[in-house]
Design an enzyme around this catalytic site. Sequence first.
Site: not given
Length: 603
Positions: A270-272, A294
């Site tokens: 998720i994210s980075n 995500g």
Amino acid sequence: MNLTPVRIAVAGAALALAACATQSPRNAKEAAPVFSQPRTTDHRGGDDLLSGGLGLAGLRALTPPAFADAGHPTPVELRRRALWSNWRGIADLAPGGGYGELYGTIAPIAGREFSAFATVAGANQPHRVLVQVPDAFDTGKRCVVVTASSGSRGIYGSIAVAGAWGLPKGCAVAYTDKGAGTDYFDLDAGQGVRADGTVGARGEPLAFDPATTATSGVAFKHAHSKDNPEADWGRHVKQAAQFALQSLDAAFPAAAPFTFDNTRVIAVGISNGGGAVLRAAALDGDWLDAVVAGEPNVFVEGARPLYDYTTQAALLMPCALLHLQNLPQPPLTAQSVPLWTQRCAALKAAGLVEGDDTVAQARSAYEAMKASGWTDQALRAGALSVGFDLWRAVAVTYASAYGRYGFGDMPCGNRYAALGTDFAPRAATAAERAAWWSDASGIPPGAGVHIVEQNPTVPLTTLQCLRAMWTGNDADAARVKQGVAETRAGLPREGLPVVVIHGTDDGLIPPAFSSAPYVRQAKAAGRDVRYWEVRNAQHFDAFLGLPDYGARYLPLLPYVYEALDRVDAHLDGAGSLPTDAVIETTPRGVGKALTASDLAMPR
């Protein structure tokens, strides 16, 4: 916990040679990476893989697990506290939030951890890799979940994402800190972090030792490695997967070799970390079986890169938020309004907004952000990033990383240090230094480390300088823009199933700048990419414990877990991949527990 570095070192050396001799056809052209400082640890009884024995109740505790000796914590204590910190930084564990009831688990899982350092070709500094192998691993159904930490977090930065899904299913889980993490170096003391998280002196084998003659301040890998680690995120993920195969060979020698041909590999983040697994999806070869990303920080041609919209938000968003009504609380908006009003006046004086009063100036800032693609939903949720000073924190670190600057050469005169009560830089204490590895998020301010600006009383000076490194044309701007260009994502491999999930209200990585253009480009090229857009979901599940955020927003993690379930079933031949969907969720409201109907999970 038993430490047996000699055994794993011998096994690792033997397996590195074996890997060269048994390369599967799909990675025969690639040399096996060399892993250094390998270690293995056992995690059973009161020290399990997922929570270090804390369980849900321990992770919900408001204070971290204590160190018996604050200045000299043990590796066991550091690991347990890192797990506490990273679970709480990613997941909504608050009562009523649904974790452990509607979705997810923190059940104790016994097993072993294998860890080492890996270095991608051309890098100055290594990245951490770690593999959790549950005792329940089924050698007859070989599976690896590979992941990368969200944000700039340390090696356990994806425990709530990949570990919580993969370990209960008997899969090994491989992690990388993707060249960032919490291996801080104290220049005042000349000390850094060893492989086990404890503090060691310069000259010892350390996770990160900056190439600087400076003798004061704090350096950390993401900002000061001179590697632009984001350029290599995909390769970090692949090396973590390769380390997983070698670790499984060591864990189950009678069932070796484990290869990409005979072991299922699913990447998730998720994210980075979501951006990292999408970058891995573009690497040559068919070593991956599926990818779930995500809220990914991913940059493709024609989209807005993180540095562009971060520096714009750092300047304009505090003022623009005054134009919006019904902002979520906290951060403490009422206390922030005077500061945001001052920002509007400063922007007007600098010629960056128009208007003769705060109302007009706020409208001008708002219209500038809307014209560049920000939605009202992203702006409202972005109030959290303004309140916690995340835009400035990200901009300072990423400017240094993209430009490959060292500690003493950071753009705009920024540096990092502990601060005294007078806000002047000071040397860190032994207790502060000992806790950085477990407590820090990988980007200051936090864990006692702060940004030190050249002009702290005129904050617009630093922010304008950082913005000019994107909008300007001087040598520094060229360095930063070149670094950003190196992070551009390619298309996923043909035939590779990819599921992208993003909250429509994400105020840190707006989908309009990341997931949406990535999905459009991939679909236009005929790639197998599915896209879930989740209404009323923003970027930070961990902040849903704040009453107003929990009332307004849904967690994203349940959709990541569901997508993993669907992908896994599809690979088993027992189900279909998710179809594109805009998921119409229902905010649970004030004081209510999350329900399955609120999530409106696609069926």
